[in-house]
Each structure stands twice: as structure tokens, then as C-alpha cells.
Motif scaffolding. Structure first.
Motif, PDB file in Angstrom:
ATOM      1  N   VAL A 218       7.666 -34.839  19.775  1.00 29.25           N
ATOM      2  CA  VAL A 218       7.562 -36.256  19.736  1.00 29.25           C
ATOM      3  C   VAL A 218       8.979 -36.627  20.521  1.00 29.25           C
ATOM      4  CG1 VAL A 218       7.585 -38.602  18.855  1.00 29.25           C
ATOM      5  CG2 VAL A 218       5.998 -36.726  18.015  1.00 29.25           C
ATOM      6  N   GLU A 219       9.997 -36.051  19.804  1.00 27.31           N
ATOM      7  CA  GLU A 219      11.391 -36.739  20.549  1.00 27.31           C
ATOM      8  C   GLU A 219      11.449 -36.251  21.943  1.00 27.31           C
ATOM      9  OE1 GLU A 219      13.001 -38.706  19.050  1.00 27.31           O
ATOM     10  OE2 GLU A 219      11.290 -38.727  17.685  1.00 27.31           O
ATOM     11  N   ALA A 220      11.127 -34.821  22.269  1.00 27.20           N
ATOM     12  CA  ALA A 220      11.118 -34.155  23.456  1.00 27.20           C
ATOM     13  C   ALA A 220      10.309 -34.985  24.461  1.00 27.20           C
ATOM     14  CB  ALA A 220      10.785 -32.747  23.313  1.00 27.20           C
ATOM     15  N   ALA A 221       9.267 -35.232  23.857  1.00 27.51           N
ATOM     16  CA  ALA A 221       8.284 -35.995  24.929  1.00 27.51           C
ATOM     17  C   ALA A 221       8.560 -37.435  25.399  1.00 27.51           C
ATOM     18  CB  ALA A 221       6.960 -36.003  24.086  1.00 27.51           C
ATOM     19  N   LEU A 222       9.599 -38.039  24.407  1.00 27.53           N
ATOM     20  CA  LEU A 222       9.878 -39.280  24.865  1.00 27.53           C
ATOM     21  C   LEU A 222      11.213 -39.331  26.015  1.00 27.53           C
ATOM     22  CD1 LEU A 222       9.784 -40.907  21.396  1.00 27.53           C
ATOM     23  CD2 LEU A 222       8.186 -41.320  23.151  1.00 27.53           C
ATOM     24  N   ARG A 223      11.463 -38.059  25.907  1.00 33.27           N
ATOM     25  CA  ARG A 223      12.846 -37.971  26.724  1.00 33.27           C
ATOM     26  C   ARG A 223      12.309 -37.715  28.226  1.00 33.27           C
ATOM     27  NH1 ARG A 223      15.100 -35.279  22.249  1.00 33.27           N
ATOM     28  NH2 ARG A 223      14.630 -33.180  23.165  1.00 33.27           N
ATOM     29  N   ARG A 224      11.103 -36.890  28.462  1.00 32.55           N
ATOM     30  CA  ARG A 224      10.803 -36.589  29.688  1.00 32.55           C
ATOM     31  C   ARG A 224      10.295 -37.819  30.796  1.00 32.55           C
ATOM     32  NH1 ARG A 224       7.973 -32.782  26.149  1.00 32.55           N
ATOM     33  NH2 ARG A 224       9.265 -30.936  25.943  1.00 32.55           N
ATOM     34  N   GLU A 225      10.345 -37.040  32.018  1.00 33.84           N
ATOM     35  CA  GLU A 225       9.875 -38.013  33.193  1.00 33.84           C
ATOM     36  C   GLU A 225       8.588 -37.287  33.602  1.00 33.84           C
ATOM     37  OE1 GLU A 225      10.499 -41.055  33.449  1.00 33.84           O
ATOM     38  OE2 GLU A 225      12.140 -41.172  32.092  1.00 33.84           O
TER      39      GLU A 225
END
Length: 253
Positions: A218-225
Motif C-alpha cells: 500500500v505505502e509503495a503504491a501511494l508513492r508511485r506515478e
């Protein structure tokens, strides 16, 4: 980086809503939407998918002991960087009132799915999800995007459809991404049960053990573009391709 919207605050401890009060007024509305969408009884078509697990089973490349490692790999390197990230981006675009940006995310995610079987599974479940949600939740954003998919102006992948629905119903993005990843893990565990790779008790242990993996994804997904969207689970792609040509199949993917 995408900043999460604040959760709607409900009444304080001990407060009791009046009979007939909508769930959103008590602060539980967003949670209840998430629970409904991730329930196995919600007919989105997820129960027909094994997420390449049946291919691994046919190849005898997975057993009860290796199930947790396979699930972790699929979440962190497959559905997390691809579907979960696309969901977060679609959520952002929908909240911003930009359906063209939603469609761009949809097209990008669809293009990253290498196998025909996975593309068909994603769009079939996505269309079903939008169709049902437009009736259940009666939000104009959902109906408008479903109409766009029907007109073949966007592929309608499941993750993007979910992002639109969660955004339109006000579910905060972190909760939305976590809910969808949990739904994936629950679907994987259900497939393992039907393939006799585990039993009901071990399936629950598998799901509980996936919690830290879900949080990390989740945290990684929220940082990606958008340029970051895409999976790197080549073994899963190979197993899906083999599954597509199998003589006997229990699952659609």
C-alpha cells in the motif's frame, strides 16, 4: 506523491446514531463500502480467478509450504506495482474530476498485462464491477465511467474500476488500496482452497501472514506515478500463458 484524504470523523465514543441515520453520518460509511466491495459475495467475478495459481499448481511449482512466498511475490512485484498503483492513480484522477486521466491510467495498466488471459480477466471483472456498482451506489462518476467503457473509450480494468468506485463513494485512498489488495489475497487463498493446496484453517493463517506485505505494498503504491505502473512477475506470466492453453481449467485465469 499522492496525499491521502482525511477520513470522515464520526461521533465520539459512546454516541449513538438515530434510527435510520445513513452510515456515512456515523463515520462508518466508508468502512462499510470497503467491506461490501471486498466481500466474496459481491459478484464482481473475482471468484473465477486464480491469479495464475492454477498454472503453478498444474506445473507442480507450488505447494502448501511455498504458498505464502508466492503470494508475497505476487503482491510486492505484481499486483502492488501494477493494479494497486493504478487504483491509487485512478482514485486521484476521479477525485480531481478528470475522467480523461482515469482513462489514461486504465489504458496504461491494460497495456502492461502481457497475457491475453490476464487482460480478459481484468476487463471482464472491471466491467462487471462498474455495472453493478453504478446501480448499488448510484454515483454519477461511476455511471459515467461505465458508459465510457461500454463505448470502448477505455478498457475498464478491475483496478481502475475499483479506484473510480472508491473515490466516488468517498473511501480514502489508503483504505481503498488496502481493501483491494486484501480482496486479491482473499481470492488467492480461496483459489488455493479449491485447488486443494491448503485447508480452511491454513488459508486464514495465510491471509493473516499477508498483512505486513499488504501494508508494504500500500505505502509503495501511494508513492508511485503513472510511468511506474507495471508488474515484474515473469513466472506468473508464463504460468498464465500455459494455463490459457491447458486442456482442463477450473479457473478463468
Amino acid at each position: 506523491m499522492y496525499q491521502e484524504e482525511s477520513d470522515t470523523m464520526g461521533p465520539g465514543p459512546g454516541a449513538r446514531a438515530a434510527p435510520g441515520t445513513p452510515a456515512t453520518a456515523t463515520g462508518l460509511g466508508h468502512l462499510l463500502v470497503s467491506l461490501q466491495l471486498t466481500d466474496s459475495a459481491f459478484p464482481s467475478g473475482f471468484y473465477t480467478l486464480s491469479h495464475s495459481l492454477e498454472g503453478f499448481a498444474h506445473a507442480k511449482a507450488v505447494d502448501s509450504d511455498s504458498l505464502p512466498r508466492l503470494l508475497e511475490s505476487l503482491v510486492l512485484h505484481g499486483v502492488g506495482p501494477a493494479d494497486a498503483t493504478a487504483l491509487a492513480l485512478a482514485h486521484r484522477a476521479c477525485r480531481a474530476g478528470d475522467p480523461d486521466a482515469v482513462a489514461a491510467v486504465d489504458e496504461h495498466l491494460f497495456a502492461t498485462k502481457l497475457g491475453r488471459e490476464m487482460r480478459q480477466a481484468a476487463t471482464r471483472t472491471g466491467r462487471q464491477l462498474l455495472d453493478l456498482a453504478s446501480e448499488v451506489f448510484d454515483r454519477p462518476e461511476i455511471g459515467a465511467y461505465f458508459a465510457r467503457v461500454v463505448r470502448r473509450e477505455a478498457p475498464g480494468t478491475q483496478a481502475v474500476a475499483a479506484g473510480v468506485i472508491y473515490a466516488a463513494t468517498g473511501v480514502p485512498v489508503r483504505q481503498a488500496v488496502a481493501s483491494d489488495l486484501f480482496a486479491f489475497c482473499a481470492s488467492f487463498a480461496g483459489a488455493a482452497l479449491r485447488l486443494r493446496l491448503t485447508d480452511h484453517r491454513k488459508a486464514q493463517t495465510l491471509l493473516h501472514g499477508a498483512a505486513p506485505v499488504i501494508e508494504e505494498a500500500v505505502e509503495a503504491a501511494l508513492r508511485r506515478e503513472l510511468p511506474d505502473v507495471g508488474a515484474t512477475v515473469f513466472a506468473s506470466d508464463i504460468m498464465s500463458g500455459r494455463h490459457e492453453r491447458a486442456e482442463a481449467r477450473l479457473f478463468a485465469s
